[in-house]
Design an enzyme around this catalytic site. Structure first.
Site, short mmCIF file in Angstrom:
data_model
loop_
_atom_site.label_atom_id
_atom_site.label_comp_id
_atom_site.label_asym_id
_atom_site.label_seq_id
_atom_site.Cartn_x
_atom_site.Cartn_y
_atom_site.Cartn_z
CG ASP A 131 5.15 -7.02 2.58
OD1 ASP A 131 5.80 -6.37 1.76
OD2 ASP A 131 4.10 -6.59 3.10
CG ASP A 182 4.14 -13.31 0.64
OD1 ASP A 182 3.12 -12.62 0.66
OD2 ASP A 182 5.01 -13.26 1.53
P1 B16 Z 1 -0.82 -3.52 4.02
P2 B16 Z 1 2.39 -10.24 2.14
C1 B16 Z 1 1.38 -8.70 4.05
O1 B16 Z 1 2.07 -8.83 2.86
C2 B16 Z 1 2.31 -8.52 5.24
O2 B16 Z 1 3.09 -9.69 5.44
C3 B16 Z 1 1.51 -8.24 6.48
O3 B16 Z 1 2.38 -8.03 7.58
C4 B16 Z 1 0.63 -7.00 6.23
O4 B16 Z 1 -0.19 -6.74 7.38
C5 B16 Z 1 -0.25 -7.24 5.01
O5 B16 Z 1 0.57 -7.52 3.91
C6 B16 Z 1 -1.11 -6.05 4.70
O6 B16 Z 1 -0.29 -5.01 4.29
O7 B16 Z 1 -1.09 -2.88 5.33
O8 B16 Z 1 0.36 -2.89 3.26
O9 B16 Z 1 -2.04 -3.64 3.15
O10 B16 Z 1 3.33 -10.97 3.04
O11 B16 Z 1 1.06 -10.93 1.93
O12 B16 Z 1 3.02 -9.79 0.85
MG MG Z 2 4.88 -12.47 3.39
#
Ligand code: B16
Ligand code: MG
Length: 215
Positions: free
Chosen positions: A13, A11
């Site tokens: 974030d 993953d």
């Molecule tokens: P975006 P991951 C996720 O990343 C985040 O944890 C989540 O908080 C966010 O809403 C989602 O990506 C979408 O992100 O707005 O940049 O498309 O943890 O799956 O790497």
């Molecule tokens: Mg994450």
């Protein structure tokens, strides 16, 4: 120790970089504009959840209904600001042991991939100087169902050409652990996801991954 493992899907974030604060700041700007209460506890529920689904969670506290078009505008407003915050990310913002762990896995012949809900994945990896390190990237632009659906991890495994049961997933979100298990993969929990009851392994830092994958 699990010798069947041939690949690790990370993953992004919360695992390789901490963008939670930036997501928080950007969603807060949107919520303040709309007069909707929003705090860190609600922000914690947004880990691993897609942008639109995150927006709908925030709107649970709104005093009126929002149309699909309005939700789309709120998401665009948030993302436009979020992207400017991402410009401040530097290679040194990669979380502890990220680079060393990726290198050790590659040196041992383990394939590495990204499985992230974020549509900003490539921008974030570029800012971290990690874009070229991965054998495959599956992100929010590849999928129609976000975590806890396993789609993004199955997509990463397919791009790698490795069977799901031979993949481990490293996740900081409960929804991500659920997704990994639903995909038939070994689920390794870090950070907030350590409280998961269904994770196969729990680690404190990324370097703890090495004995799990390499034995
Ligand atoms: P975006 P991951 C996720 O990343 C985040 O944890 C989540 O908080 C966010 O809403 C989602 O990506 C979408 O992100 O707005 O940049 O498309 O943890 O799956 O790497
Ligand atoms: Mg994450």
């Amino acid at each position: 120790m699990d010798n069947k493992l041939q690949a690790v899907i990370f993953d992004l974030d919360g695992v390789l970089v901490t963008t939670d604060e930036l997501h928080y700041e950007a969603w807060k700007k949107m919520a303040d504009r709309e007069g909707i209460p929003f705090d860190k506890e609600i922000n914690n529920r947004l880990r691993g959840v897609s942008r639109v689904a995150s927006c709908r969670i925030i709107l649970e506290k709104a005093t009126r209904e929002y149309t699909d078009e309005e939700v789309e505008e709120l998401c665009t407003f948030k993302n436009d600001f979020y992207v400017t915050l991402l410009d401040g990310i530097k290679p040194s913002d990669a979380l502890p042991y990220a680079r060393e762990t990726l290198k050790a896995l590659k040196d041992a012949g383990i394939k590495i991939a990204i499985g992230s809900s974020s549509k900003n994945t490539k921008k974030i990896l570029t800012k971290l100087g990690l874009l070229e390190e991965f054998d495959a990237i599956a992100d929010g632009t590849d999928i129609t169902h976000s975590k806890p659906d396993p789609e993004v991890f199955l997509c990463a495994a397919k791009k790698l050409g490795i069977a799901p049961e031979n993949c481990a997933v490293v996740e900081d979100a409960l929804a991500g652990i659920e997704a990994a298990k639903a995909g038939g993969m070994t689920a390794v929990a870090i950070s907030d996801a350590r409280r998961s009851e269904i994770a196969d392994e729990r680690i404190d830092t990324l370097k703890d991954l090495l004995p799990i994958v390499l034995g």
